[in-house]
Write a protein that holds these residues in place. Structure first.
Motif, PDB file in Angstrom:
ATOM      1  N   GLU A   1       0.835  -1.210   0.000  1.00 14.57           N
ATOM      2  CA  GLU A   1       0.000   0.000   0.000  1.00 14.57           C
ATOM      3  C   GLU A   1       0.864   1.253   0.000  1.00 14.57           C
ATOM      4  O   GLU A   1       0.554   2.237  -0.674  1.00 14.57           O
ATOM      5  N   ILE A   2       1.960   1.227   0.766  1.00 12.28           N
ATOM      6  CA  ILE A   2       2.868   2.379   0.792  1.00 12.28           C
ATOM      7  C   ILE A   2       3.488   2.591  -0.583  1.00 12.28           C
ATOM      8  O   ILE A   2       3.550   3.719  -1.092  1.00 12.28           O
ATOM      9  N   LEU A   3       3.943   1.528  -1.224  1.00 10.42           N
ATOM     10  CA  LEU A   3       4.537   1.652  -2.563  1.00 10.42           C
ATOM     11  C   LEU A   3       3.516   2.148  -3.589  1.00 10.42           C
ATOM     12  O   LEU A   3       3.856   2.957  -4.463  1.00 10.42           O
TER      13      LEU A   3
ATOM     14  N   LYS B   1       3.809   5.635  -5.750  1.00  8.50           N
ATOM     15  CA  LYS B   1       3.619   5.691  -7.204  1.00  8.50           C
ATOM     16  C   LYS B   1       2.576   6.749  -7.579  1.00  8.50           C
ATOM     17  O   LYS B   1       2.774   7.533  -8.497  1.00  8.50           O
ATOM     18  N   ALA B   2       1.470   6.778  -6.841  1.00 11.42           N
ATOM     19  CA  ALA B   2       0.410   7.761  -7.101  1.00 11.42           C
ATOM     20  C   ALA B   2       0.909   9.183  -6.819  1.00 11.42           C
ATOM     21  O   ALA B   2       0.643  10.104  -7.581  1.00 11.42           O
ATOM     22  N   ALA B   3       1.642   9.354  -5.710  1.00 11.87           N
ATOM     23  CA  ALA B   3       2.140  10.683  -5.340  1.00 11.87           C
ATOM     24  C   ALA B   3       3.126  11.209  -6.370  1.00 11.87           C
ATOM     25  O   ALA B   3       3.185  12.419  -6.620  1.00 11.87           O
TER      26      ALA B   3
ATOM     27  N   PRO C   1       2.564  19.207  -7.410  1.00 14.82           N
ATOM     28  CA  PRO C   1       2.098  20.151  -6.391  1.00 14.82           C
ATOM     29  C   PRO C   1       1.779  21.506  -6.995  1.00 14.82           C
ATOM     30  O   PRO C   1       2.499  21.977  -7.884  1.00 14.82           O
ATOM     31  N   GLY C   2       0.689  22.110  -6.512  1.00 13.99           N
ATOM     32  CA  GLY C   2       0.312  23.440  -6.972  1.00 13.99           C
ATOM     33  C   GLY C   2      -0.469  23.462  -8.272  1.00 13.99           C
ATOM     34  O   GLY C   2      -0.809  24.513  -8.788  1.00 13.99           O
TER      35      GLY C   2
END
Length: 64
Positions: free
Chosen positions: A49-51, A55-57, A62-63
């Motif tokens: 889930e963290i990985l 990947k999504a992040a 940003p912005g």
């Protein structure tokens, strides 16, 4: 509050195996200490889930 709500809180995280064959996430936040133990398969699921979140992040600018 949601996962996107910012907070001015500092915390430390330690991760390691226990002598009982569990994986422990130990969170220190001020006076608060939170030990969380997981079976190895649960820990693998959390790692996946963290990985997936990483990947999504990485696709978010940003912005924008």
């Amino acid at each position: 509050m949601s996962i996107n709500t910012e907070r001015d809180l500092e915390a430390n995280l330690q991760i390691g195996p226990t002598d009982q064959g569990m994986v422990r996430l130990f969170i220190f936040a001020g006076e608060l200490e939170i030990p969380m133990d997981f079976e190895p398969q649960e820990a693998k699921d959390i790692a996946e889930e963290i990985l997936a979140a990483v990947k999504a992040a990485e696709t978010i600018k940003p912005g924008s």
